[in-house]
Design a protein around this motif. Structure first.
Motif, short mmCIF file in Angstrom:
data_model
loop_
_atom_site.label_atom_id
_atom_site.label_comp_id
_atom_site.label_asym_id
_atom_site.label_seq_id
_atom_site.Cartn_x
_atom_site.Cartn_y
_atom_site.Cartn_z
N GLY A 1 0.81 -1.22 0.00
CA GLY A 1 0.00 0.00 0.00
C GLY A 1 0.84 1.26 0.00
O GLY A 1 0.58 2.21 -0.75
N MET A 2 1.88 1.27 0.83
CA MET A 2 2.77 2.42 0.92
C MET A 2 3.48 2.66 -0.42
O MET A 2 3.51 3.78 -0.94
CB MET A 2 3.81 2.18 2.02
CG MET A 2 4.85 3.28 2.14
SD MET A 2 6.12 2.89 3.37
CE MET A 2 7.04 1.61 2.51
N ASN A 3 4.05 1.60 -1.00
CA ASN A 3 4.80 1.76 -2.25
C ASN A 3 3.90 2.15 -3.42
O ASN A 3 4.30 2.90 -4.31
CB ASN A 3 5.55 0.47 -2.57
CG ASN A 3 6.78 0.30 -1.68
OD1 ASN A 3 7.34 1.27 -1.19
ND2 ASN A 3 7.17 -0.95 -1.45
N LYS A 4 2.69 1.62 -3.43
CA LYS A 4 1.78 1.95 -4.54
C LYS A 4 1.41 3.43 -4.53
O LYS A 4 1.43 4.09 -5.57
CB LYS A 4 0.52 1.09 -4.47
CG LYS A 4 -0.42 1.33 -5.67
CD LYS A 4 -1.54 0.33 -5.71
CE LYS A 4 -2.44 0.59 -6.91
NZ LYS A 4 -1.72 0.37 -8.20
N ILE A 5 1.09 3.96 -3.36
CA ILE A 5 0.74 5.38 -3.28
C ILE A 5 1.95 6.24 -3.64
O ILE A 5 1.85 7.20 -4.42
CB ILE A 5 0.22 5.73 -1.88
CG1 ILE A 5 -1.09 5.00 -1.59
CG2 ILE A 5 0.00 7.25 -1.75
CD1 ILE A 5 -1.61 5.18 -0.17
N ASN A 6 3.11 5.90 -3.09
CA ASN A 6 4.29 6.73 -3.33
C ASN A 6 4.76 6.69 -4.78
O ASN A 6 5.32 7.65 -5.28
CB ASN A 6 5.42 6.30 -2.39
CG ASN A 6 5.13 6.70 -0.96
OD1 ASN A 6 4.36 7.61 -0.70
ND2 ASN A 6 5.75 6.00 -0.02
N THR B 1 12.13 -0.70 -1.47
CA THR B 1 11.18 0.41 -1.65
C THR B 1 11.31 1.06 -3.02
O THR B 1 10.33 1.18 -3.76
CB THR B 1 11.39 1.47 -0.55
OG1 THR B 1 11.23 0.85 0.73
CG2 THR B 1 10.38 2.59 -0.68
N ALA B 2 12.51 1.51 -3.38
CA ALA B 2 12.69 2.22 -4.65
C ALA B 2 12.55 1.29 -5.85
O ALA B 2 11.87 1.62 -6.83
CB ALA B 2 14.04 2.92 -4.67
N ALA B 3 13.19 0.13 -5.81
CA ALA B 3 13.16 -0.79 -6.96
C ALA B 3 11.75 -1.23 -7.34
O ALA B 3 11.41 -1.25 -8.54
CB ALA B 3 14.06 -2.00 -6.70
N PRO B 4 10.88 -1.62 -6.39
CA PRO B 4 9.51 -1.98 -6.78
C PRO B 4 8.74 -0.84 -7.46
O PRO B 4 7.96 -1.09 -8.38
CB PRO B 4 8.85 -2.37 -5.45
CG PRO B 4 9.97 -2.77 -4.57
CD PRO B 4 11.12 -1.88 -4.96
N MET B 5 8.96 0.40 -7.00
CA MET B 5 8.31 1.53 -7.65
C MET B 5 8.83 1.71 -9.07
O MET B 5 8.08 2.03 -9.99
CB MET B 5 8.52 2.80 -6.82
CG MET B 5 7.77 2.82 -5.51
SD MET B 5 7.76 4.44 -4.69
CE MET B 5 9.39 4.46 -3.96
N ASP B 6 10.15 1.49 -9.26
CA ASP B 6 10.72 1.59 -10.61
C ASP B 6 10.14 0.52 -11.53
O ASP B 6 9.84 0.78 -12.69
CB ASP B 6 12.25 1.41 -10.54
CG ASP B 6 12.94 2.49 -9.73
OD1 ASP B 6 12.33 3.57 -9.53
OD2 ASP B 6 14.08 2.26 -9.29
N ILE B 7 10.01 -0.69 -11.02
CA ILE B 7 9.56 -1.82 -11.84
C ILE B 7 8.07 -1.74 -12.15
O ILE B 7 7.64 -1.99 -13.28
CB ILE B 7 9.90 -3.15 -11.13
CG1 ILE B 7 11.41 -3.38 -11.14
CG2 ILE B 7 9.19 -4.34 -11.80
CD1 ILE B 7 11.87 -4.55 -10.29
N GLY B 8 7.27 -1.39 -11.15
CA GLY B 8 5.82 -1.45 -11.33
C GLY B 8 5.14 -0.15 -11.69
O GLY B 8 4.02 -0.16 -12.22
N GLY B 9 5.78 1.00 -11.41
CA GLY B 9 5.11 2.27 -11.66
C GLY B 9 3.88 2.42 -10.78
O GLY B 9 3.65 1.66 -9.85
#
Length: 466
Positions: free
Chosen positions: A137-142, A384-392
């Motif tokens: 949830g945190m990573n998706k919002i950010n 934290t950063a890598a999942p946001m990079d991969i999934g948008g």
């Protein structure tokens, strides 16, 4: 004085419309508090372990078995809940997790008198599942609120806020264990570890209300259209949700996600081993009386999250600004540095320099702090950063779930193994066990670097043919 040229400065500082940064700051501040409060309902367990062991006679292997049950549920929950989060949204995910962890902690605090291994393991397993709603949830919002070249830096900032939860329980736990009164009424007697599971859920409840009122899932929902670019979405597509099938297929077949997952398993093996077992280490190896609130324990448990913050923030900035959003070179260096630190610690312990003397206690605590620095530096950029990079913005939830699940599968393997080895051979085997995982993480990041180079070369070749 060294001054960056204007074209480079523009890549470091992005122009945003008036009011956007304060609104984003409010959003991530509350999300950070939310996840910090999750930590209070997670790291309370380690402070309860000496009391549980004394009251019920649990072995170190059984204690690590309970933690392993939590880790297995958390890891599997990351996979399931990460996929679900991409469908229901990050805010709903965080609120479900909050309600769940509040309930389970209160159950642990009020209904844990049966005293069997199975009872404790099952209750803490359920807590692991509900806590697994937090990171996706945190990573998706950010992911929706930060551009790629900002995510590493802000992952470090989030690391600071998250570690505040650990700092809070580190200082609240000794107060609760010391016992307290309200007027003339004795509320908690000294050493009553059950209060560790009764007070922290109240903090989660307060922050959950703030989250429900103030947090917006995307900039567009806060009135800022087209402010943050998403490299995974078509132009003009500002949605943050996607079908379960698309999210599952895209992330599971991504060429980098499994390398990051293996590396993160190694982060979990080291990070959670040092975090969760250090209280028993203080008691068994360093012979410290926690009831006396020794200064060594106070400074160690508070310096560990502090250096974790510094490491997370530094790693995030370097990966953003020096390596232009590439995480693997920084992570690889940190894993190998971690391995070196742990090997040195193992040799020092083997030489008999760590033990119940002022010098021995200082050295033992110093190495715990250094391990926390290196392990948590990879924690922010890989988890934290890598999942946001991969999934948008659309698929960061499941990307986070896949990668973060392996952190806890690694934990589930490492903790019982470590506990069994400690029961059989003593604390001298602790650091060598952690060192092996650090080395594996470094080699996994080396493979990511090589894979990324091939992918970039293939992309450049395709561009030339067009």
């Amino acid at each position: 004085m060294f001054i960056l040229p204007p074209q480079q400065m523009s890549t470091l500082v992005k122009d945003y419309p008036a009011g956007f940064r304060p609104r984003r700051g409010l959003n991530w501040f509350i999300i950070g508090l939310m996840y910090a409060s999750y930590y209070m309902c997670r790291y309370n367990f380690r402070f309860a372990t000496p009391g549980m062991r004394e009251e019920f006679g649990f072995t170190t292997f059984q204690i690590t078995g309970m933690l392993s049950a939590w880790a297995l549920a958390y890891g599997t929950g990351q996979l399931v809940n990460g996929l679900l989060t991409d469908r229901i949204g990050g805010k709903t995910s965080l609120l479900i997790g909050a309600v769940g962890t509040i309930t389970i902690n209160l159950v642990f605090g009020f209904a844990s008198f049966a005293g069997t291994f199975g009872t404790f393991a099952f209750i803490w397993l359920l807590n692991g599942y509900f806590q697994a709603y937090g990171a996706p949830g945190m990573n998706k919002i950010n992911a929706a609120w930060f551009n790629r070249t900002e995510r590493g830096t802000f992952a470090g900032i989030f690391g600071f806020m998250i570690q505040m939860g650990q700092f809070a329980i580190n200082n609240l736990a000794p107060v609760l264990l010391a016992g307290f009164t309200v007027g003339t009424w004795l509320v908690a007697s000294q050493g009553d570890w059950r209060w560790l599971f009764r007070v922290p859920p109240l903090v989660v409840a307060v922050v959950a209300v703030l989250l429900a009122i103030f947090v917006k899932e995307t900039p567009e929902k806060a009135g800022y259209d087209g402010v943050v670019d998403d490299e995974h979405s078509a132009e003009g597509d500002t949605s943050a949700r996607v079908s379960l099938r698309e999210s599952f297929t895209t992330i599971f077949t991504h060429p980098l996600v499994w390398f990051y997952a293996v590396a993160y398993a190694c982060t979990g093996a080291v990070r959670n081993s040092s975090d969760q077992l250090m209280i028993l280490y203080f008691v068994d190896q360093l012979k410290l009386d926690l009831a006396a609130k020794p200064a060594a324990v106070f400074w160690t448990v508070n310096l560990m999250p502090l250096v974790a913050v510094l490491g997370s923030f530094g790693a995030g900035i370097i990966s953003d600004k020096v390596f232009k959003g590439h995480r693997s070179p920084v992570a690889m260096t940190l894993y190998f540095l971690e391995t070196v630190v742990i090997i040195i610690a193992a040799l020092v312990i083997y030489a008999g320099l760590v033990g119940p003397s002022p010098t021995g206690i200082f050295i033992g605590c110093m190495f715990l702090i250094l391990v926390s620095l290196t392990a948590n530096s990879t924690h922010s950029i890989v988890g934290t950063a890598a999942p946001m990079d991969i999934g948008g913005r659309k698929m960061a939830g499941f990307a986070s779930g896949v990668i973060d699940s392996f952190q806890y599968y690694g934990t589930a393997i490492a903790l019982p193994l470590t506990g069994w080895l400690i029961d059989k051979y003593g604390w001298g085997v602790w650091y060598p066990t952690m060192a092996s995982f650090g080395a594996i993480g470094g080699f996994a990041m080396l493979l990511v670097m090589r894979k990324q180079k091939r992918m970039n070369a293939e992309a450049a070749a395709r561009a030339q043919r067009l």
